[in-house]
Design a protein around this motif. Structure first.
Motif, mmCIF file in Angstrom:
data_model
loop_
_atom_site.group_PDB
_atom_site.id
_atom_site.type_symbol
_atom_site.label_atom_id
_atom_site.label_comp_id
_atom_site.label_asym_id
_atom_site.label_seq_id
_atom_site.Cartn_x
_atom_site.Cartn_y
_atom_site.Cartn_z
ATOM 1 N N TYR A 225 124.812 -4.570 155.519
ATOM 2 C CA TYR A 225 125.299 -4.750 154.150
ATOM 3 C C TYR A 225 124.131 -4.470 153.225
ATOM 4 O O TYR A 225 123.111 -5.160 153.278
ATOM 5 N N THR A 226 124.258 -3.457 152.383
ATOM 6 C CA THR A 226 123.158 -3.034 151.516
ATOM 7 C C THR A 226 123.399 -3.493 150.089
ATOM 8 O O THR A 226 124.533 -3.476 149.600
ATOM 9 N N TYR A 246 121.104 4.753 145.415
ATOM 10 C CA TYR A 246 122.415 4.212 145.737
ATOM 11 C C TYR A 246 123.107 5.018 146.835
ATOM 12 O O TYR A 246 123.806 4.463 147.687
ATOM 13 N N LEU A 249 121.886 3.931 150.241
ATOM 14 C CA LEU A 249 122.381 2.588 150.552
ATOM 15 C C LEU A 249 123.866 2.630 150.919
ATOM 16 O O LEU A 249 124.314 1.931 151.838
ATOM 17 N N GLN A 250 124.627 3.466 150.211
ATOM 18 C CA GLN A 250 126.041 3.610 150.537
ATOM 19 C C GLN A 250 126.233 4.222 151.920
ATOM 20 O O GLN A 250 127.088 3.780 152.701
ATOM 21 N N ALA A 253 125.507 1.692 154.743
ATOM 22 C CA ALA A 253 126.642 0.775 154.918
ATOM 23 C C ALA A 253 127.823 1.475 155.579
ATOM 24 O O ALA A 253 128.467 0.928 156.478
ATOM 25 N N PHE A 260 128.477 -1.698 150.736
ATOM 26 C CA PHE A 260 127.422 -1.468 149.752
ATOM 27 C C PHE A 260 127.742 -2.255 148.489
ATOM 28 O O PHE A 260 128.891 -2.304 148.042
#
Length: 322
Positions: A225-226, A246, A249-250, A253, A260
């Motif tokens: 989970y980011t 972002y 990070l997405q 996840a 995310f």
């Protein structure tokens, strides 16, 4: 019951020569009265004093035995208890780079991240939780544990001046931070293995890339989970502008089956952790190790009673007149 100092039990062998000396040689040294004929006394009933004549010797030996047992340190043990408790295995991976001092989240990103993480830990008392911190490098601040008091103490000591003091390189090593956290989950028992990765930047350090670490997590069945914390842009020292990646990070996840999140305030970050708090629970092994307790108290009390009883018998009831 066990004895911590078993070698002292060998002192009990001293009772053998003592009893031989007392019952044989010492008996010959007792004063006696010479009588012409003892036949008249042969059938006389024995008094209770006569029957108790050997009791002081028994009490003395008992006192000695009890003292030896005390020296040997008797201990009781509680058996190890393996049990299962509802919970999940969670590694918190937290960015501690200098940009976490940005005050767009009051009072600053670092303090808010620590405060909300503390609330999250307190809300999950049965979880197995650990902590990884990273800047330009990553290391484990606290391994997986159910001892949340120790975990919270180590979380409280997390600072962003590690790079400023030369303890670790500055930067944002998201890939190494994630890989470190995933590595801690490798041999942990339990179906649910979670990493909560919080950062306010983008990976700018050579080494393990974030997506490589994500693939490793996927193969190990670890969901990531980011969380991107802070504004879209951050002013760094030297008037440089840093941005939260972002997209990476997405993708982390998405690859690992996690989620995310984007947080630009304390309230948003708190709600994110509450959302993660709704994760499914599973059983994880929990072992309470055997504990030892000193058990000499009873032996000491019996030794005192035995010694006092012998003294009373010899001084008052069975006193001999020379």
């Amino acid at each position: 019951m066990e004895f911590a100092n078993k070698e002292y039990l060998l002192l009990l062998l001293l009772l053998v020569p003592y009893l031989l000396w007392t019952l044989k040689w010492k008996k010959d040294q007792k004063p006696s009265i010479k009588m012409a004929d003892t036949a008249p006394y042969k059938n006389l009933p024995k008094t209770w004093r006569v029957r108790l004549a050997g009791l002081p010797l028994v009490l003395r030996c008992l006192t000695f035995v009890l003292l030896v047992l005390i020296l040997a340190r008797p201990q009781t043990t509680t058996p190890p208890d393996s049990d299962y408790t509802n919970g999940i295995n969670i590694m918190l991976a937290m960015d501690v780079s200098t940009s976490m001092l940005s005050q767009d989240v009051v009072p600053n990103r670092m303090e808010v991240a620590k405060d909300v993480a503390r609330e999250f830990i307190l809300a999950r008392p049965t979880d197995n939780i650990g902590l990884t911190i990273f800047a330009g490098e990553a290391f484990t601040q606290c391994p997986m544990t159910t001892d949340h008091a120790s975990l919270l103490n180590l979380l409280r000591n997390v600072r962003t001046d590690l790079s400023a003091n030369g303890l670790i390189a500055d930067g944002t090593a998201i890939g190494m931070g994630l890989a470190n956290a995933v590595g801690r989950l490798k041999d942990v028992k339990g179906r649910s293995k979670i990493v909560v990765l919080l950062t306010d930047g983008s990976n700018n350090v050579e080494g393990i890339s974030p997506m490589t670490a994500a693939e490793i997590a996927k193969k190990m069945g670890v969901r990531v989970y980011t969380i991107g914390l802070g504004g879209d842009r951050t002013m760094l020292p030297g008037d440089l502008i840093g941005e939260i990646d972002y997209n990476t990070l997405q993708n982390i996840a998405l690859t690992t089956g996690g989620e995310f999140y984007k947080a630009q305030s304390r309230e948003e970050l708190s709600n994110i952790y509450k959302d993660i708090d709704k994760l499914e629970k599973t059983k994880i092994a929990k072992t309470d190790y055997a504990k030892r307790y000193e058990a000499y108290g009873l032996f000491a009390a019996l030794a005192i009673v035995s010694l006092l009883s012998e003294i009373i018998l010899r001084s008052l009831i069975l006193r001999r007149i020379p």
